[in-house]
Design an enzyme around this catalytic site. Structure first.
Site, PDB file in Angstrom:
ATOM      1  N   SER A  23       0.938  -1.232  -0.153  1.00  0.00           N
ATOM      2  CA  SER A  23      -0.140   0.014  -0.020  1.00  0.00           C
ATOM      3  C   SER A  23       0.809   1.263   0.099  1.00  0.00           C
ATOM      4  O   SER A  23       2.052   1.209   0.730  1.00  0.00           O
ATOM      5  CB  SER A  23      -1.119   0.132   1.376  1.00  0.00           C
ATOM      6  N   GLU A  25       1.359   5.501   0.978  1.00  0.00           N
ATOM      7  CA  GLU A  25       0.744   6.528   1.589  1.00  0.00           C
ATOM      8  C   GLU A  25       1.197   7.962   1.093  1.00  0.00           C
ATOM      9  O   GLU A  25       2.164   8.162   0.529  1.00  0.00           O
ATOM     10  CB  GLU A  25       1.157   6.583   2.935  1.00  0.00           C
ATOM     11  N   ASP A 117      -1.920  14.349  16.385  1.00  0.00           N
ATOM     12  CA  ASP A 117      -1.361  15.187  17.551  1.00  0.00           C
ATOM     13  C   ASP A 117      -1.765  16.531  17.697  1.00  0.00           C
ATOM     14  O   ASP A 117      -2.477  17.227  16.884  1.00  0.00           O
ATOM     15  CB  ASP A 117       0.139  15.027  17.020  1.00  0.00           C
ATOM     16  N   TYR A 156       3.905   1.277  16.640  1.00  0.00           N
ATOM     17  CA  TYR A 156       5.237   2.125  17.042  1.00  0.00           C
ATOM     18  C   TYR A 156       6.377   1.091  17.354  1.00  0.00           C
ATOM     19  O   TYR A 156       6.535   0.771  18.591  1.00  0.00           O
ATOM     20  CB  TYR A 156       4.945   3.197  17.938  1.00  0.00           C
ATOM     21  N   PHE A 227      11.831  14.553  10.263  1.00  0.00           N
ATOM     22  CA  PHE A 227      10.530  13.993  10.461  1.00  0.00           C
ATOM     23  C   PHE A 227      10.744  12.852  11.641  1.00  0.00           C
ATOM     24  O   PHE A 227       9.906  12.598  12.510  1.00  0.00           O
ATOM     25  CB  PHE A 227      10.049  13.026   9.168  1.00  0.00           C
ATOM     26  N   HIS A 277       3.727  -1.221   3.699  1.00  0.00           N
ATOM     27  CA  HIS A 277       3.161   0.071   3.401  1.00  0.00           C
ATOM     28  C   HIS A 277       4.115   0.946   3.278  1.00  0.00           C
ATOM     29  O   HIS A 277       5.242   1.017   3.978  1.00  0.00           O
ATOM     30  CB  HIS A 277       2.313   0.536   4.685  1.00  0.00           C
TER      31      HIS A 277
HETATM   32  P1  FAD Z   1      -3.391   6.201  20.191  1.00  0.00           P
HETATM   33  O1  FAD Z   1      -3.219   4.784  19.790  1.00  0.00           O
HETATM   34  O2  FAD Z   1      -4.594   6.926  20.525  1.00  0.00           O
HETATM   35  O3  FAD Z   1      -2.088   6.158  21.190  1.00  0.00           O
HETATM   36  C1  FAD Z   1      -1.372   7.393  21.279  1.00  0.00           C
HETATM   37  C2  FAD Z   1      -0.792   7.485  22.992  1.00  0.00           C
HETATM   38  O4  FAD Z   1      -1.589   7.718  23.948  1.00  0.00           O
HETATM   39  C3  FAD Z   1       0.027   6.116  23.281  1.00  0.00           C
HETATM   40  O5  FAD Z   1       1.087   6.533  23.815  1.00  0.00           O
HETATM   41  C4  FAD Z   1      -1.229   5.507  24.020  1.00  0.00           C
HETATM   42  O6  FAD Z   1      -0.464   4.690  24.850  1.00  0.00           O
HETATM   43  C5  FAD Z   1      -1.517   6.447  24.840  1.00  0.00           C
HETATM   44  N1  FAD Z   1      -3.110   6.058  25.036  1.00  0.00           N
HETATM   45  C6  FAD Z   1      -4.076   5.767  24.335  1.00  0.00           C
HETATM   46  N2  FAD Z   1      -5.069   5.644  24.980  1.00  0.00           N
HETATM   47  C7  FAD Z   1      -4.888   5.882  26.278  1.00  0.00           C
HETATM   48  C8  FAD Z   1      -5.531   5.632  27.454  1.00  0.00           C
HETATM   49  N3  FAD Z   1      -6.937   5.092  27.652  1.00  0.00           N
HETATM   50  N4  FAD Z   1      -5.015   5.825  28.618  1.00  0.00           N
HETATM   51  C9  FAD Z   1      -3.640   6.280  28.602  1.00  0.00           C
HETATM   52  N5  FAD Z   1      -2.939   6.240  27.626  1.00  0.00           N
HETATM   53  C10 FAD Z   1      -3.461   5.919  26.281  1.00  0.00           C
HETATM   54  N6  FAD Z   1      -1.163  11.935  12.233  1.00  0.00           N
HETATM   55  C11 FAD Z   1      -2.128  12.835  11.505  1.00  0.00           C
HETATM   56  O7  FAD Z   1      -2.391  14.116  12.069  1.00  0.00           O
HETATM   57  N7  FAD Z   1      -2.499  12.501  10.240  1.00  0.00           N
HETATM   58  C12 FAD Z   1      -2.243  11.293   9.822  1.00  0.00           C
HETATM   59  O8  FAD Z   1      -2.961  11.067   8.541  1.00  0.00           O
HETATM   60  C13 FAD Z   1      -1.517  10.421  10.257  1.00  0.00           C
HETATM   61  N8  FAD Z   1      -1.361   9.082   9.695  1.00  0.00           N
HETATM   62  C14 FAD Z   1      -0.678   8.130  10.444  1.00  0.00           C
HETATM   63  C15 FAD Z   1      -0.300   6.889   9.800  1.00  0.00           C
HETATM   64  C16 FAD Z   1       0.504   6.056  10.427  1.00  0.00           C
HETATM   65  C17 FAD Z   1       0.468   4.723   9.824  1.00  0.00           C
HETATM   66  C18 FAD Z   1       1.209   6.432  11.571  1.00  0.00           C
HETATM   67  C19 FAD Z   1       1.844   5.205  12.259  1.00  0.00           C
HETATM   68  C20 FAD Z   1       1.025   7.711  12.173  1.00  0.00           C
HETATM   69  C21 FAD Z   1       0.018   8.752  11.464  1.00  0.00           C
HETATM   70  N9  FAD Z   1      -0.067   9.721  12.406  1.00  0.00           N
HETATM   71  C22 FAD Z   1      -0.935  10.738  11.563  1.00  0.00           C
HETATM   72  C23 FAD Z   1       0.558   9.974  13.436  1.00  0.00           C
HETATM   73  C24 FAD Z   1      -0.405   9.884  14.581  1.00  0.00           C
HETATM   74  O9  FAD Z   1      -1.443  10.737  14.662  1.00  0.00           O
HETATM   75  C25 FAD Z   1       0.387  10.099  15.935  1.00  0.00           C
HETATM   76  O10 FAD Z   1       1.546   9.139  16.014  1.00  0.00           O
HETATM   77  C26 FAD Z   1      -0.329  10.270  17.333  1.00  0.00           C
HETATM   78  O11 FAD Z   1       0.695  10.795  18.363  1.00  0.00           O
HETATM   79  C27 FAD Z   1      -0.748   8.890  17.854  1.00  0.00           C
HETATM   80  O12 FAD Z   1      -1.650   8.484  17.064  1.00  0.00           O
HETATM   81  P2  FAD Z   1      -2.332   6.943  17.497  1.00  0.00           P
HETATM   82  O13 FAD Z   1      -3.403   6.887  16.611  1.00  0.00           O
HETATM   83  O14 FAD Z   1      -1.387   5.982  17.510  1.00  0.00           O
HETATM   84  O15 FAD Z   1      -2.900   7.110  19.039  1.00  0.00           O
END
Ligand code: FAD
Length: 299
Positions: A23, A25, A117, A156, A227, A277
């Protein structure tokens, strides 16, 4: 017969393996010139029949309309499946649900679901919208309630910078998958051992879903190092050494970049990885070359 090792022998084994799924991106372009390159790259990569092409969601939802427009057009014009990224930043549940509904109406059935973020930057603490989804796991559950989407989530290999420890990190990934995601896609990483250890930790925790390595070809070492440091991915010293002094030598830089990326993906293939990916940064050339090495060719 001489006993010199024939490197073609291992390459032959690779071509006999089952076909790989890839895939790609992309990010929403900001200018007309960038948009032209975006479509040119889609045009070059679409014939490889990727599982999907995904388009990111700008920080704080800043690309909401553009992401939707681009994935809709990719799907209708290029003939490949498109996935839309989506984050929970700065939006209520109702607003995020409306975006999901917009994707559904446009025929988009794949979503990459992320927490996102804060607008201040990746290292800053995340404060959810008072009526919003608080994490990617909650977002996945919300999307699931709205329709039968194919959902990918983030993983991660070097631990999310905000995870207090590995246990919390893997538990969080498990929550996202248990909420209904089909696969995890990893953050970029440059030391395959980090990926192998991560997969082992996840499997030990009972995670069975595919953990697809996210591969970042190094078009510009300076840009990618920036990055990487923002998202918590380490640049190993040996990698920095390979690119040292090449800022003003684009030809050698490009050759080193393809060798580095080839080494990384071929080692992953040798360890049985069958899904990849690629972070394209809207450029086709390095990814095209890597796909070819993996035996992924235009249909
Ligand atoms: P989560 O999985 O929710 O977790 C983030 C953190 O919070 C972790 O440390 C987790 O342990 C903690 N956490 C979660 N839930 C809880 C809870 N209930 N209690 C305590 N701690 C908790 N960013 C963008 O803005 N746009 C994009 O299009 C984008 N695409 C991405 C694509 C990929 C493949 C990747 C790997 C990252 C992408 N990102 C994107 C970045 C991403 O938004 C960031 O890495 C962000 O910091 C975390 O998102 P997440 O979905 O992993 O969060």
């Amino acid at each position: 017969m001489n006993a010199i090792h024939d490197p073609r022998a291992s390459r032959k084994v690779r071509t006999e393996r089952p076909p790989l799924a890839v895939s790609f991106e992309f990010f929403p372009p900001k200018t007309d010139a960038m948009e032209e390159r975006f479509w040119e790259s889609i045009g070059k990569l679409a014939p490889l029949q990727p599982r999907f092409v995904s388009v990111t969601y700008g920080a704080g939802g800043s690309t909401r309309e553009r992401t939707l427009r681009l994935v809709s057009r990719i799907k209708s014009e290029s003939g490949v499946d498109a996935a839309a990224h989506l984050t929970c930043v700065g939006a209520s549940r109702a607003e995020v649900d409306a975006v999901v509904e917009g994707y559904r109406r446009a025929g988009i059935t794949r979503i990459v679901a992320l927490r996102g973020d804060p607008p201040e930057g990746a290292g800053q603490p995340f404060t959810p919208h008072p009526d919003g989804y608080r994490s990617a796991a909650e977002l996945v559950a919300g999307i699931r309630r709205l329709g039968d989407f194919d959902i990918s989530v983030a993983a991660y290999p070097e631990k999310h910078p905000q995870s207090p420890d590995w246990r919390a990190d893997i538990d969080n990934l498990k929550r996202k998958l248990d909420a209904g995601a089909a696969r995890a896609i990893t953050q970029m990483f440059f030391d395959n051992d980090d990926y192998f250890r991560f997969v082992e930790r996840a499997r030990k925790a009972g995670i069975t879903a595919p953990i697809v390595p996210g591969i970042q070809p190094i078009h510009s070492f300076r840009q990618i190092s920036g990055f990487a440091s923002r998202c918590g991915a380490a640049i190993p010293p040996w990698l920095a050494e390979r690119f040292e002094g090449l800022e003003d030598d684009p030809e050698t830089h490009a050759l080193v970049a393809s060798a580095v990326a080839a080494e990384q993906v071929l080692e992953l293939v040798d360890h049985g990885v069958t899904e990849f990916h690629f972070y394209t940064l809207n450029r086709a050339s390095l990814v095209l070359a890597l796909a070819r090495l993996l035996g992924v060719r235009p249909d």
